[in-house]
Structure formats: structure tokens, C-alpha cells
Write a protein that holds these residues in place. Structure first.
Motif, short mmCIF file in Angstrom:
data_model
loop_
_atom_site.label_atom_id
_atom_site.label_comp_id
_atom_site.label_asym_id
_atom_site.label_seq_id
_atom_site.Cartn_x
_atom_site.Cartn_y
_atom_site.Cartn_z
N THR A 173 17.66 -7.74 -49.01
CA THR A 173 17.88 -8.49 -50.26
C THR A 173 17.79 -9.98 -49.95
O THR A 173 17.91 -10.39 -48.80
N ASP A 190 20.98 -5.42 -56.17
CA ASP A 190 19.67 -5.71 -56.74
C ASP A 190 18.84 -6.48 -55.71
O ASP A 190 19.35 -6.83 -54.64
N LYS A 217 24.39 -2.86 -57.53
CA LYS A 217 23.57 -1.87 -58.24
C LYS A 217 24.23 -0.49 -58.20
O LYS A 217 24.18 0.26 -59.17
#
Length: 265
Positions: A61, A197, A204
Motif C-alpha cells: 500500500t 485500500d 478494507k
């Protein structure tokens, strides 16, 4: 510490310390609460020198990966081994931890700009810009900034330059290693892509197995290893070499699925 003392990049250390404290408290439950970060090898951290250390890691991420590293590094330095239990470690954080990030990412909104103040070395990507493939020369000022950060402390880099797995290691990382001769510490993370995310700002899914493994420093012959040699060592160390890819049978896939279910807390 003087109230307005600054680091080599002009950031006020008093302000940086409070930003790390605040974001540390806000983000702690992402790794010990909603999910439980399983750490391995953090005893390595406290034995490292205070400067000229380069951490190389796979990338899942934009921001959560780095935030986790700030937690793990500071917890280890305060005496915790493989644990970020008790957020008290963030009260006196190591202020000379930096991370390499794309300039366009760190300018995209107020929150990235705040995160950049906490330790970003923002560079211009040579292969991609604004969602399009490009091909441009490395800016020497970017290389110099990385060298300045290594002189001052620790630097985190994601040498693939993308959150997509098994992409090639950028040769620029090998150039930096040859030039500045840092201690190179590999890190392998997993579960972040499923937990957060793509930007790593929002949760998430909860109860995901997150792993964080710190490996022994790489053995590098700075004079005789070629750039290709160093790239290959990094690929294996962060488990992004093509040999880690294999065709998985349906039986193995079912077993892996069952294991993942057991890993959910």
C-alpha cells in the motif's frame, strides 16, 4: 532539543516528533486491534548503527507499509521484541527515519503532505508520471537527497517502485547501494493489501493475518558486486524473484485457503 532545531531537510524536529506521536496513536489499532501484526526478527533493529542503514521491502500500500515500519522500529528500539504492545514507545520516536516516495503521491492532498513532513524523501519517478509510462533521467538532486538522509539516519525504500507484486527491482536502488555503501536490511510484509485500500489510509477488512519479517542484513561486496548482482540479492531477500512464482495445484490452493481461514483472528 531546541524548540526550533531542524533536520538536514529543514523540518522542525519538535513538530515532526508531535506529528509522529499523533499519527502513531491514531494508527496503532490498525496493527494491534482491528488486525494483529505478526512480527519476526525485530531484535535486529536495536543492534543497527544510528545512520547509513537502508531498509528494502516489498510494497503493498502507499502509506500503511511505512506506518507499520515506524511502529515496529520504534517499538524495537524501546526494548520490545516482535511486539508493538503498549503505545508508549511512540512518545520518544526516532526522528531520523526517512522513506523514499514519489513526489506526485506526496503532493496529492493535505494528509500526504503531513505524512511527507514526517520523513518523506520525495523523488521524481523516472518510469511513470500521472498514470502514464515515461522515460526520463534520474535527477541527481534526488540521489543527493537520499545520500543526505542516509548520512543523518535510516532510509526505507520500496525498490520495485509499485505496489504490484513481482515487478522488477529498479536499478537505481543498486546505484544508491554502490555509491553510499549502507547496511541493507530486507523486510518482507504480507496481508496489508487485504487489510487496507490501495493507499493504505482506510481499513478494507478486519481480522486479516498481517506479517512483518525483518531479515539479517545482506552480504554485499560494494566494490566487486555488479548492479545486477545487488538487484538479484534484493529480489531474493524480499521474496520478489520470479522463482517465488509457481503454478499452484487445486489441492494446494484449497489447503492455502484453509490456512488463510485459520489465520483470521
Amino acid at each position: 532539543m531546541g524548540l526550533f532545531k531542524r533536520n538536514p531537510f529543514g523540518h522542525i524536529l519538535f513538530l515532526k516528533k508531535w506529528l509522529i506521536r499523533i499519527f502513531g496513536v491514531i494508527t496503532h489499532r490498525r496493527f494491534r486491534g482491528f488486525n494483529e501484526l505478526q512480527i519476526e526478527g525485530s531484535e535486529i533493529i536495536k543492534d543497527l548503527p544510528g545512520t547509513n542503514v537502508l531498509f528494502v521491502s516489498n510494497h503493498q500500500t502507499y502509506f500503511a507499509d511505512v506506518v507499520a515500519m515506524f511502529h515496529v522500529f520504534n517499538a524495537s528500539l524501546s526494548g520490545r521484541t516482535d511486539s508493538i504492545k503498549n503505545i508508549g514507545y511512540i512518545w520518544d520516536p526516532k526522528l531520523n527515519i526517512y522513506y523514499i516516495a514519489a513526489k506526485e503521491t506526496m503532493k496529492a492532498g493535505l494528509l500526504p503532505k503531513i505524512l511527507a513532513y514526517m520523513g518523506s524523501i520525495s523523488i521524481e519517478r523516472t518510469w511513470r508520471s500521472e498514470g502514464k509510462d515515461v522515460n526520463r533521467q534520474v535527477k541527481m538532486s534526488d540521489i543527493s537527497s537520499i545520500g543526505k538522509a542516509l548520512d543523518d539516519g535510516w532510509v526505507i525504500t520500496f525498490p520495485q517502485g509499485t505496489t504490484t507484486p513481482f515487478k522488477p527491482i529498479r536499478k537505481g536502488t543498486a546505484h544508491i547501494i554502490k555509491r553510499y555503501k549502507p547496511i541493507v536490511v530486507p523486510i518482507v510484509i504480507d496481508g496489508f493489501r487485504r487489510s487496507f485500500d490501495k493507499k493504505g489510509l482506510f481499513i478494507k477488512k478486519k481480522n486479516i493475518f498481517q506479517s512483518f519479517e525483518i531479515k539479517e542484513p545482506l552480504e554485499i561486496d560494494y566494490e566487486n558486486d555488479t548492479h545486477a548482482d545487488i538487484v538479484e540479492k534484493i529480489e531474493y531477500a524480499i521474496e520478489q524473484h520470479s522463482s517465488f512464482l509457481k503454478v499452484v495445484s487445486q489441492k494446494d490452493l484449497a489447503a492455502l485457503e484453509e490456512l488463510n481461514k485459520k489465520r483470521e483472528w
